[in-house]
Design an enzyme around this catalytic site. Sequence first.
Site, PDB file in Angstrom:
ATOM      1  NE  ARG A 296      -4.760  -8.070  -6.658  1.00  0.00           N
ATOM      2  CZ  ARG A 296      -5.518  -8.778  -5.812  1.00  0.00           C
ATOM      3  NH1 ARG A 296      -5.202  -8.843  -4.544  1.00  0.00           N
ATOM      4  NH2 ARG A 296      -6.574  -9.420  -6.232  1.00  0.00           N
TER       5      ARG A 296
ATOM      6  CG  HIS B 110      -2.018  -1.159   0.854  1.00  0.00           C
ATOM      7  ND1 HIS B 110      -2.782  -1.207  -0.291  1.00  0.00           N
ATOM      8  CD2 HIS B 110      -2.296  -2.300   1.535  1.00  0.00           C
ATOM      9  CE1 HIS B 110      -3.509  -2.317  -0.289  1.00  0.00           C
ATOM     10  NE2 HIS B 110      -3.222  -2.991   0.797  1.00  0.00           N
TER      11      HIS B 110
HETATM   12  N1  PXP Z   1      -0.896 -12.385   3.691  1.00  0.00           N
HETATM   13  C1  PXP Z   1      -1.499 -12.471   2.496  1.00  0.00           C
HETATM   14  C2  PXP Z   1      -1.446 -13.768   1.777  1.00  0.00           C
HETATM   15  C3  PXP Z   1      -2.153 -11.363   1.927  1.00  0.00           C
HETATM   16  O1  PXP Z   1      -2.758 -11.481   0.728  1.00  0.00           O
HETATM   17  C4  PXP Z   1      -2.139 -10.149   2.620  1.00  0.00           C
HETATM   18  C5  PXP Z   1      -2.776  -8.937   1.998  1.00  0.00           C
HETATM   19  O2  PXP Z   1      -2.056  -8.568   0.879  1.00  0.00           O
HETATM   20  C6  PXP Z   1      -1.494 -10.091   3.857  1.00  0.00           C
HETATM   21  C7  PXP Z   1      -0.898 -11.226   4.387  1.00  0.00           C
HETATM   22  C8  PXP Z   1      -1.443  -8.832   4.656  1.00  0.00           C
HETATM   23  O3  PXP Z   1      -2.740  -8.491   5.022  1.00  0.00           O
HETATM   24  P1  PXP Z   1      -3.037  -7.056   5.583  1.00  0.00           P
HETATM   25  O4  PXP Z   1      -2.706  -6.081   4.507  1.00  0.00           O
HETATM   26  O5  PXP Z   1      -4.507  -7.106   5.898  1.00  0.00           O
HETATM   27  O6  PXP Z   1      -2.177  -6.876   6.798  1.00  0.00           O
END
Ligand code: PXP
Length: 249
Positions: free
Chosen positions: A44, A9
């Site tokens: 992605r 992000h």
């Molecule tokens: N693990 C996986 C496989 C994910 O797809 C994500 C989100 O990209 C995360 C961990 C991290 O999740 P979050 O951004 O909600 O902390």
Amino acid sequence: MQLLVNIDHIATLRNARGEGYPVPAQAAQICEMAGAAGIVFHLRGDRRHIKDHDLPALKEVVQGILDFEMAATEEMIELLHQLQPDICTLVPESREELTTEGGLNLAAVFKDFETRVFPAIRDGANGSKIEISLFVDPNLDDIKGAIELGSDAIELHTGTYANASTPSAARAELTRLATAAKIAHSAGLKVNAGHGLNQNNLAPFLRAVPHLADISIGHALISESVFHGLATTVHAYMTIIEQVKEEQS
Ligand code: PXP
């Protein structure tokens, strides 16, 4: 147990204005300097956050663990081989989703992973070890599937726990996660975890679930860093992890 920061992000923010900043690789450096054990990114298929040009930059700066989260497509496997990260975390991916919505349906992909994906990843690893980790929900069938496939690791999907609407639903999900972790660990798999974790729900999760290795946290951590700074926020997560480790020692 250790913290891996997902920096997707940072790229979302960059792409919002089509500018060259903030730079994901620079964020990765700050996270590692603040004590994170490594960095996760998800390239992605639609390139909505991380872009191809971020990959060599991340590889160059990341000193600790580099975890490439990806769908099991030919295109991604090719990029994985070019990059040679430490971990390849395989996730389901659909264009419509805002974020990864759940673990892999291993029954559905088992044959493809056994005959195409695992051999392809391992053949192209050039003798170096790319750990294969499967992002799975904490259900028995998927854990058994990961064991049968000879996966090096699983990443337990913690999103259902994080989004539980009542304390009892959260407790029930923690029990499922703990059982899954025990089974995977006893079969020799490394147990990673992630999705939806934040400063409120992290400690109860770490206390309830044994054998945890890499904890991947992105959206909440990056969001909080807008107010408090990235290094300070990474420190806050590290403090939670260290505190639980101390309780358990
Ligand atoms: N693990 C996986 C496989 C994910 O797809 C994500 C989100 O990209 C995360 C961990 C991290 O999740 P979050 O951004 O909600 O902390």
